[in-house]
Scaffold this active site. Structure first.
Site, short mmCIF file in Angstrom:
data_model
loop_
_atom_site.label_atom_id
_atom_site.label_comp_id
_atom_site.label_asym_id
_atom_site.label_seq_id
_atom_site.Cartn_x
_atom_site.Cartn_y
_atom_site.Cartn_z
N ARG A 51 0.81 -1.22 0.00
CA ARG A 51 0.00 0.00 0.00
C ARG A 51 0.84 1.27 0.00
O ARG A 51 0.44 2.29 -0.58
CB ARG A 51 -0.91 0.03 1.24
CG ARG A 51 -2.17 -0.75 1.10
CD ARG A 51 -2.86 -0.79 2.44
NE ARG A 51 -1.90 -1.10 3.50
CZ ARG A 51 -2.19 -1.21 4.77
NH1 ARG A 51 -3.41 -1.03 5.17
NH2 ARG A 51 -1.25 -1.51 5.65
N LYS A 149 2.85 -19.00 5.74
CA LYS A 149 2.20 -19.46 6.95
C LYS A 149 1.77 -18.26 7.78
O LYS A 149 2.35 -17.19 7.59
CB LYS A 149 3.13 -20.38 7.73
CG LYS A 149 4.15 -19.64 8.63
CD LYS A 149 4.78 -20.58 9.63
CE LYS A 149 5.28 -19.81 10.82
NZ LYS A 149 5.99 -20.56 11.81
N ASP A 236 2.20 -22.61 15.97
CA ASP A 236 3.24 -21.88 15.26
C ASP A 236 4.33 -22.80 14.70
O ASP A 236 4.90 -22.51 13.66
CB ASP A 236 3.88 -20.85 16.23
CG ASP A 236 4.71 -19.82 15.51
OD1 ASP A 236 4.24 -19.30 14.48
OD2 ASP A 236 5.83 -19.52 15.96
N HIS A 241 6.00 -27.07 10.82
CA HIS A 241 7.41 -27.47 10.64
C HIS A 241 7.71 -28.87 11.20
O HIS A 241 8.28 -29.72 10.52
CB HIS A 241 8.35 -26.47 11.31
CG HIS A 241 8.12 -25.06 10.88
ND1 HIS A 241 7.91 -24.71 9.57
CD2 HIS A 241 8.08 -23.89 11.58
CE1 HIS A 241 7.74 -23.39 9.49
NE2 HIS A 241 7.84 -22.89 10.69
N LYS A 336 10.76 -21.65 22.87
CA LYS A 336 11.53 -20.40 22.80
C LYS A 336 12.36 -20.26 24.07
O LYS A 336 12.08 -20.90 25.08
CB LYS A 336 10.56 -19.23 22.68
CG LYS A 336 9.83 -19.23 21.35
CD LYS A 336 9.13 -17.93 21.10
CE LYS A 336 8.55 -17.89 19.70
NZ LYS A 336 9.56 -17.82 18.64
P1 NAP Z 1 4.63 -7.27 7.74
O1 NAP Z 1 6.02 -6.85 8.02
O2 NAP Z 1 3.54 -6.79 8.61
O3 NAP Z 1 4.31 -6.85 6.23
C1 NAP Z 1 3.02 -6.90 5.71
C2 NAP Z 1 3.05 -6.39 4.29
O4 NAP Z 1 1.72 -6.38 3.79
C3 NAP Z 1 3.59 -4.99 4.16
O5 NAP Z 1 4.39 -4.91 3.01
C4 NAP Z 1 2.33 -4.17 3.99
O6 NAP Z 1 2.69 -3.03 3.29
C5 NAP Z 1 1.47 -5.12 3.18
N1 NAP Z 1 0.05 -4.84 3.28
C6 NAP Z 1 -0.71 -4.72 4.39
N2 NAP Z 1 -2.00 -4.47 4.06
C7 NAP Z 1 -2.05 -4.40 2.70
C8 NAP Z 1 -3.09 -4.17 1.77
N3 NAP Z 1 -4.36 -3.95 2.14
N4 NAP Z 1 -2.78 -4.21 0.46
C9 NAP Z 1 -1.53 -4.44 0.05
N5 NAP Z 1 -0.50 -4.68 0.89
C10 NAP Z 1 -0.76 -4.65 2.20
O7 NAP Z 1 4.48 -8.87 7.71
P2 NAP Z 1 5.62 -9.94 7.40
O8 NAP Z 1 6.33 -10.25 8.67
O9 NAP Z 1 6.40 -9.53 6.23
O10 NAP Z 1 4.75 -11.22 7.07
C11 NAP Z 1 4.08 -11.40 5.85
C12 NAP Z 1 3.48 -12.79 5.83
O11 NAP Z 1 4.51 -13.76 5.99
C13 NAP Z 1 2.50 -13.07 6.98
O12 NAP Z 1 1.53 -13.98 6.54
C14 NAP Z 1 3.38 -13.77 8.03
O13 NAP Z 1 2.62 -14.59 8.87
C15 NAP Z 1 4.27 -14.59 7.12
N6 NAP Z 1 5.55 -14.95 7.71
C16 NAP Z 1 6.44 -13.99 8.08
C17 NAP Z 1 7.66 -14.38 8.62
C18 NAP Z 1 8.68 -13.36 9.02
O14 NAP Z 1 9.78 -13.78 9.39
N7 NAP Z 1 8.39 -12.08 8.95
C19 NAP Z 1 7.97 -15.73 8.77
C20 NAP Z 1 7.04 -16.69 8.36
C21 NAP Z 1 5.84 -16.29 7.82
P3 NAP Z 1 1.98 -1.61 3.42
O15 NAP Z 1 1.83 -1.32 4.87
O16 NAP Z 1 2.91 -0.71 2.67
O17 NAP Z 1 0.72 -1.82 2.72
#
Ligand code: NAP
Length: 487
Positions: A51, A149, A236, A241, A336
């Site tokens: 966004r 996930k 989780d 996993h 953890k």
């Molecule tokens: P995050 O840091 O909160 O990022 C979320 C992303 O979604 C941001 O780029 C946000 O960008 C975008 N977003 C939010 N609402 C939106 C909308 N309405 N339209 C378009 N884009 C939108 O989350 P994350 O940690 O990267 O995780 C992403 C996914 O991966 C989740 O399902 C999480 O469970 C999974 N995951 C993450 C990790 C990890 O290590 N981070 C590990 C395993 C799985 P804007 O705010 O610019 O829109």
């Protein structure tokens, strides 16, 4: 040894959530490493989509920063980085609105390249993204979606999500990521099992005493407290996993190394799991780090709920009711703030039926350890004579195959699970991705365990930060005359 890198076909990869934590820490640095390795073709395109309003130049700067921070030793490749950045675009898009979709459609139209859409956003947006991709004509039968996930929080939500995605995409287009499956050792586990004559004849209840699967983390919940508290270690880590690792260890040899043959066998394992009895489950919550309570508080403080009953540690004894494994328990453990960061599968073989070395009778067992992290590698403990003139004394020594030692500079250590899996998406290989029915079967097994402890109002037992979990976990093993491997 020089690794063979086969470039993938030209592709367009759209990363929804391209500004998020996962994209910055894993996906983009991983793609850069594949670019450096020569696997990503010069005409491949990556489109970040989120966004936030920014132009492509600003996004490229963000990607460059992410690579500096998380790219490891590949971080400072000047001209190569410049070339990589030239292949990156950005679109400001709203998954729930109209903004950005026409622009994305225009970008994606008229190419005959592989099209992949990575849903690196909250699962609550998966349905919106799938629906809009179809509405805007981007869900044709050649395109692929990658979903992160958590895939549901129970059977009902996982089913609903599968149903939603199935409305717009065929199963063959859906890549459900479990990054554990992208680890080098996990694939090596299959190579060791099915590429050698040595192990398979012994791989059953007749010869294997028990199997341990441990995924231990030293970190606490950190800034994810609120999210984690709604989930817990079972949802989780275990449901995805640890169960995937269990499947790969326990499955029958598939007829071919192809996605459905492998996934059919994994599914049979999950379906053969017995329900777990309550006294075969140990749950815990970590205490504060002594002397560092402010920085590393106890679990309940970290999640801001003094009455939380969510577990940061769980250990359980699983049984598989089939001919191969009846009588061989599988002990699963994850938590953890444990003593070390370590993921390991250990196959503990039975003692020899009779020892001709009287004083050592019963003391020695072969142990096969498959380490996922740190230092990915496989070690087989064998019993030999202790060198020297001291008589026939036996000792256990490891036959060690640490990949970094055995393979020198070859890619093994440098290829992160994410980059391997993304390349598999482009290649159209689903072997290392979970199928919808697998995910549902895994929830069908874990749901009653979670419902059981919720109904009993079970309170997780406290454990010291930096320990190997609560004493109930040690007792779980002791009751069976066994013990956990040191983390
Ligand atoms: P995050 O840091 O909160 O990022 C979320 C992303 O979604 C941001 O780029 C946000 O960008 C975008 N977003 C939010 N609402 C939106 C909308 N309405 N339209 C378009 N884009 C939108 O989350 P994350 O940690 O990267 O995780 C992403 C996914 O991966 C989740 O399902 C999480 O469970 C999974 N995951 C993450 C990790 C990890 O290590 N981070 C590990 C395993 C799985 P804007 O705010 O610019 O829109």
């Amino acid at each position: 040894m020089v690794s063979r890198v086969i470039p993938v076909d030209p592709f367009d990869l759209v990363i929804f959530g391209g500004t998020g934590d996962l994209a910055r820490r894993k996906i983009l640095p991983g793609l850069f490493r594949r670019f450096c390795a020569g696997q990503m073709p010069a005409d491949a395109r990556i489109v970040g989509a989120a966004r936030t309003d920014m132009d492509t130049a600003a996004y490229r700067a963000m990607v460059s920063d992410a690579i500096s921070e998380f790219g490891g030793e590949f971080a400072c490749e000047g001209t190569t980085l410049e070339k990589f950045l030239q292949q990156i675009d950005y679109i400001s898009i709203d998954a729930r609105g109209e903004k950005g979709w026409a622009e994305l459609q225009e970008k994606m139209s008229g190419t005959d390249r592989v099209e992949a859409y990575y849903f690196s956003v909250s699962p609550s947006l998966f349905g919106d993204l799938a629906e809009r991709l179809q509405h805007w004509g981007m869900a044709d039968h050649e395109s692929r979606i990658v979903v992160e996930k958590p895939f549901g929080r129970d059977l009902e939500t996982a089913r609903a999500l599968n149903k939603t995605l199935a409305t717009y995409f065929a199963e063959s287009q859906i890549y459900r990521i479990d990054h554990y499956l992208g680890k080098e050792t996990v694939q090596n586990l299959m190579a060791v099992r099915f590429g050698n004559m040595l192990f398979e004849p012994l791989w059953n209840a007749q010869y294997v005493d028990h199997i341990q699967i441990t995924v231990a983390e030293t970190v606490g919940v950190g800034g994810r407290g609120e999210y984690y508290d709604k989930s817990g270690a079972m949802r989780d880590m275990v449901q995805n996993h640890l169960m995937q690792l269990l499947c790969l260890i326990a499955m029958e040899p598939p007829a071919r190394f192809d996605p459905d043959a492998v996934r059919d066998e994994k599914l049979k394992v999950i379906r053969a799991l017995d329900p777990v009895e309550p006294h075969h489950i140990a749950r815990g919550q970590y205490l504060a780090e002594v002397g560092n309570e402010t920085e590393n508080p106890d679990y309940r403080t970290a999640v801001n709920d003094p009455r939380s009953h969510t577990e940061s540690f769980v250990a359980l004894k699983a049984k598989i009711s089939n001919w191969r494994w009846a009588g061989t328990p599988f002990y699963l453990r994850t938590g953890k703030r444990m003593s070390a960061r370590s993921s390991e599968i250990t196959v503990v073989f039975k003692e020899t039926p009779h020892s001709i070395f009287a004083e050592d009778a019963g003391r020695h067992r072969n142990v096969l350890s498959i380490r996922l992290q740190p230092n990915e590698g496989i070690t087989l403990g064998v019993t030999i004579k202790e060198p020297g003139p001291g008589g026939m004394r036996l000792i256990d020594v490891p036959l060690d195959m640490t990949f970094a030692d055995a393979l020198g500079d070859q890619d093994a250590d440098h290829v992160d699970a994410y980059e391997r899996l993304i390349m598999d998406v482009i290649r159209g290989n689903q072997t290392l991705f979970m199928r919808g029915d697998e995910v549902e079967a895994a929830w069908a097994w874990t749901d009653p365990l979670i419902q059981g402890w919720e109904a009993r109002n079970d309170v997780p037992k406290p454990y010291d930060s930096g320990s190997d979990g609560p004493t109930v976990s040690t007792e779980l093993m002791r009751r069976d005359g066994r013990e956990w491997r040191k983390v």
